[in-house]
Design a protein around this motif. Sequence first.
Motif, PDB file in Angstrom:
ATOM      1  N   UNK A   1     -91.856 -35.389  57.528  1.00 31.27           N
ATOM      2  CA  UNK A   1     -92.756 -34.969  59.052  1.00 31.27           C
ATOM      3  C   UNK A   1     -93.503 -33.380  59.184  1.00 31.27           C
ATOM      4  N   UNK A   2     -94.647 -34.166  58.175  1.00 31.10           N
ATOM      5  CA  UNK A   2     -95.747 -33.513  58.028  1.00 31.10           C
ATOM      6  C   UNK A   2     -96.951 -34.647  58.906  1.00 31.10           C
ATOM      7  N   UNK A   3     -96.663 -35.651  59.304  1.00 32.37           N
ATOM      8  CA  UNK A   3     -97.525 -36.599  60.220  1.00 32.37           C
ATOM      9  C   UNK A   3     -96.757 -37.129  61.202  1.00 32.37           C
ATOM     10  N   UNK A   4     -95.453 -35.996  61.074  1.00 30.31           N
ATOM     11  CA  UNK A   4     -93.865 -36.106  62.257  1.00 30.31           C
ATOM     12  C   UNK A   4     -93.653 -37.597  62.407  1.00 30.31           C
TER      13      UNK A   4
ATOM     14  N   UNK B   1     -88.407 -40.856  60.954  1.00 30.10           N
ATOM     15  CA  UNK B   1     -87.788 -42.119  60.445  1.00 30.10           C
ATOM     16  C   UNK B   1     -87.547 -42.475  58.824  1.00 30.10           C
ATOM     17  N   UNK B   2     -86.419 -42.135  58.538  1.00 31.02           N
ATOM     18  CA  UNK B   2     -86.575 -42.202  57.116  1.00 31.02           C
ATOM     19  C   UNK B   2     -87.398 -43.050  55.877  1.00 31.02           C
TER      20      UNK B   2
ATOM     21  N   UNK C   1     -92.669 -44.905  53.110  1.00 31.05           N
ATOM     22  CA  UNK C   1     -93.448 -45.842  52.492  1.00 31.05           C
ATOM     23  C   UNK C   1     -94.664 -45.087  52.971  1.00 31.05           C
ATOM     24  N   UNK C   2     -94.822 -44.548  53.799  1.00 29.70           N
ATOM     25  CA  UNK C   2     -96.066 -44.043  54.303  1.00 29.70           C
ATOM     26  C   UNK C   2     -96.091 -42.862  52.430  1.00 29.70           C
ATOM     27  N   UNK C   3     -95.189 -42.555  52.648  1.00 28.54           N
ATOM     28  CA  UNK C   3     -95.391 -41.405  50.816  1.00 28.54           C
ATOM     29  C   UNK C   3     -95.445 -42.863  49.403  1.00 28.54           C
ATOM     30  N   UNK C   4     -95.094 -43.359  49.437  1.00 25.31           N
ATOM     31  CA  UNK C   4     -95.749 -44.527  48.799  1.00 25.31           C
ATOM     32  C   UNK C   4     -97.064 -44.711  48.862  1.00 25.31           C
ATOM     33  N   UNK C   5     -97.521 -45.013  50.172  1.00 21.33           N
ATOM     34  CA  UNK C   5     -99.009 -45.516  50.347  1.00 21.33           C
ATOM     35  C   UNK C   5     -99.553 -44.246  49.812  1.00 21.33           C
TER      36      UNK C   5
END
Length: 159
Positions: free
Chosen positions: A111-114, A117-118, A123-127
């Motif tokens: 949500x910080x990046x808008x 989609x969970x 995926x973004x968190x893992x990266x």
Amino acid sequence: MSFVFSNYVLTVAFYTLFELTSGNITFGLYANTPLAYHNLGTNIVGHYVYFVFSLIIFLKVKSTKSKSNVLNFFPACYLLLYYVIVKLTGKFAYNIEWYPYVIFDAKSFGQMFGITNYALCVFVLIVALIIIATIYMLLFCALTNYKLKSSKVYIKTFH
């Protein structure tokens, strides 16, 4: 010493980055109440005052070098263990699900990046976690090399 100081450097860097980019820079002062002021104080002490102390210790205390290569894996193991422990306590130890930093909750992090989609949040968190772990290990190695060169180290053997 490099291990402890690496943790403080990353904690201060990411905490400050989060505060400055959150849009509401409070450093934990969320209300005009004693509890909120306590929260602000513990954030300042825990993130900045302890950092200064660890910097002074890192720069002033001489190091020894071990022949054991096992210690090189310790920071990576600590990083993984710390993440797992915070996730478990955040999920089960409080009346609400609560984490000290947004990096421990995929939905909030996305949500910080808008991102809504969970699966994409995960995926973004893992990266992000891979990037942070890489930075952490590189920082640890750089600080260790700096410390060993600046301390005129002697080899300590274990029997």
